[in-house]
Design an enzyme around this catalytic site. Structure first.
Site, PDB file in Angstrom:
ATOM      1  N   GLY A  12       6.034   0.982 -12.305  1.00 55.97           N
ATOM      2  CA  GLY A  12       5.833  -0.410 -12.748  1.00 55.97           C
ATOM      3  C   GLY A  12       7.540  -0.993 -13.044  1.00 55.97           C
ATOM      4  O   GLY A  12       7.941  -1.690 -13.444  1.00 55.97           O
ATOM      5  N   MET A  90      -1.304   2.122  -5.189  1.00 57.47           N
ATOM      6  CA  MET A  90      -1.517   3.471  -4.041  1.00 57.47           C
ATOM      7  C   MET A  90      -2.443   3.674  -3.494  1.00 57.47           C
ATOM      8  O   MET A  90      -2.874   4.756  -3.123  1.00 57.47           O
ATOM      9  CB  MET A  90      -0.528   4.363  -4.513  1.00 57.47           C
ATOM     10  CG  MET A  90       0.548   4.382  -5.021  1.00 57.47           C
ATOM     11  SD  MET A  90       1.629   4.086  -3.892  1.00 57.47           S
ATOM     12  CE  MET A  90       2.010   5.157  -2.170  1.00 57.47           C
ATOM     13  N   ARG A  91      -3.023   2.121  -3.660  1.00 57.52           N
ATOM     14  CA  ARG A  91      -4.966   2.611  -3.054  1.00 57.52           C
ATOM     15  C   ARG A  91      -5.909   1.680  -1.685  1.00 57.52           C
ATOM     16  O   ARG A  91      -4.709   0.136  -2.287  1.00 57.52           O
ATOM     17  CB  ARG A  91      -5.627   2.311  -4.500  1.00 57.52           C
ATOM     18  CG  ARG A  91      -6.834   2.927  -4.809  1.00 57.52           C
ATOM     19  CD  ARG A  91      -8.085   2.841  -5.599  1.00 57.52           C
ATOM     20  NE  ARG A  91      -7.147   4.300  -6.280  1.00 57.52           N
ATOM     21  CZ  ARG A  91      -7.913   5.816  -6.016  1.00 57.52           C
ATOM     22  NH1 ARG A  91      -9.032   5.892  -5.376  1.00 57.52           N
ATOM     23  NH2 ARG A  91      -7.295   6.882  -6.666  1.00 57.52           N
ATOM     24  N   HIS A 109       6.642  -3.133   0.587  1.00 58.21           N
ATOM     25  CA  HIS A 109       6.783  -1.263   0.738  1.00 58.21           C
ATOM     26  C   HIS A 109       8.019  -0.883   1.093  1.00 58.21           C
ATOM     27  O   HIS A 109       8.544  -1.942   1.939  1.00 58.21           O
ATOM     28  CB  HIS A 109       5.718  -1.404   2.180  1.00 58.21           C
ATOM     29  CG  HIS A 109       5.526   0.236   2.822  1.00 58.21           C
ATOM     30  ND1 HIS A 109       4.382   0.897   1.640  1.00 58.21           N
ATOM     31  CD2 HIS A 109       6.390   0.692   3.798  1.00 58.21           C
ATOM     32  CE1 HIS A 109       5.458   2.260   2.576  1.00 58.21           C
ATOM     33  NE2 HIS A 109       5.857   2.280   3.576  1.00 58.21           N
TER      34      HIS A 109
HETATM   35  C1  GAR Z   1       7.831   1.132  -5.084  1.00 56.96           C
HETATM   36  O1  GAR Z   1       9.516   2.028  -3.993  1.00 56.96           O
HETATM   37  C2  GAR Z   1       7.058   0.425  -4.018  1.00 56.96           C
HETATM   38  O2  GAR Z   1       7.390  -0.286  -2.506  1.00 56.96           O
HETATM   39  C3  GAR Z   1       5.680   1.615  -3.149  1.00 56.96           C
HETATM   40  O3  GAR Z   1       6.221   2.723  -4.348  1.00 56.96           O
HETATM   41  C4  GAR Z   1       6.792   1.827  -4.835  1.00 56.96           C
HETATM   42  C5  GAR Z   1       6.564   1.856  -6.741  1.00 56.96           C
HETATM   43  O4  GAR Z   1       7.770   1.969  -7.583  1.00 56.96           O
HETATM   44  N1  GAR Z   1       4.622   1.012  -2.251  1.00 56.96           N
HETATM   45  C6  GAR Z   1       4.697   1.723  -1.374  1.00 56.96           C
HETATM   46  O5  GAR Z   1       4.984   2.867  -1.298  1.00 56.96           O
HETATM   47  C7  GAR Z   1       3.517   0.958  -0.967  1.00 56.96           C
HETATM   48  N2  GAR Z   1       2.536   1.568   0.151  1.00 56.96           N
HETATM   49  P1  GAR Z   1       7.542   1.106  -8.797  1.00 56.96           P
HETATM   50  O6  GAR Z   1       6.333   1.573 -10.077  1.00 56.96           O
HETATM   51  O7  GAR Z   1       8.184   1.397  -9.889  1.00 56.96           O
HETATM   52  O8  GAR Z   1       7.498  -0.577  -8.882  1.00 56.96           O
END
Ligand code: GAR
Length: 196
Positions: A12, A90-91, A109
């Site tokens: 988050g 992630m869904r 992303h």
């Molecule tokens: C972030 O790096 C975001 O870009 C990625 O998950 C991470 C979440 O970090 N999202 C994806 O890979 C979507 N396909 P966070 O929970 O610390 O914000």
């Protein structure tokens, strides 16, 4: 003031960046709800600490995606949410929410899409020996990280750089870029409703 819901599954840190940007007056938005498919994730703790309402669910408790997205949609409607902001959710978003929020679901992303969509984009860019990677903010469609790109920022991969260093650089860009891009979108929406 744009009413948003943030969807998260993990740490988050991007949610926190949005909470902070709103608190500092850099983003005119109100987070009405944080939605998570991981009831024990840190993102939910961050939301609760900030006094934001949360909706946590276990996908396994539902018949299918349409079932749990129907429940989410009811909550979103109650607080008249206008935009869905995915921050490490992630869904895949299903047709229930896509139809209710056309061009109003935004994702961040950690790669230069269309390169390295899906999970572990940072690890796969490193493993592939990519000379550069980056961050993409895009509209969500039915594919995995495939919707129209709104903004991208490049980040060089330094030869021999470890995963932790690269991850840190990517997150720093994400935390700056996401509030900035959302600010722009919400400003345009306030001035010219429906322009995008
Ligand atoms: C972030 O790096 C975001 O870009 C990625 O998950 C991470 C979440 O970090 N999202 C994806 O890979 C979507 N396909 P966070 O929970 O610390 O914000």
């Amino acid at each position: 003031m744009t009413r948003i819901a943030v969807f998260a599954s993990g740490n988050g840190s991007n949610l926190q960046a949005l909470i902070d940007a709103i608190g500092q007056g850099k983003l005119r938005a109100e987070i009405k709800l944080v939605v998570s498919d991981r009831p024990d994730c840190h993102a939910l703790q961050r939301a609760r600490s900030a006094g934001i309402a949360v909706l946590a669910f276990e996908p396994a408790d539902f018949r299918d995606k349409a079932h749990y997205e129907g429940v989410i949609a009811e909550e979103l409607a109650k607080s008249r949410v206008e935009y869905l902001v995915l921050a490490g959710y992630m869904r895949l978003i299903g047709s229930t929410l896509l139809q209710l929020y056309p061009r109003r679901i935004i994702n961040i992303h950690p790669s230069l899409l269309p390169h390295f969509p899906g999970k572990d984009a940072i690890g796969r860019a490193l493993a592939a020996g990519a000379a550069e990677t980056g961050v993409t903010v895009h509209y969500v469609d039915e594919g995995i990280d495939t919707g129209p790109v709104i903004a991208q920022e490049r980040i060089a991969v330094v030869p021999g750089e470890g995963r932790a260093d690269l991850e840190q650089k990517i997150h720093a860009v994400e935390h700056r870029l996401y509030p900035q891009v959302l600010r722009q979108i919400f400003q345009e929406e306030e001035k010219w409703p429906g322009v995008r």
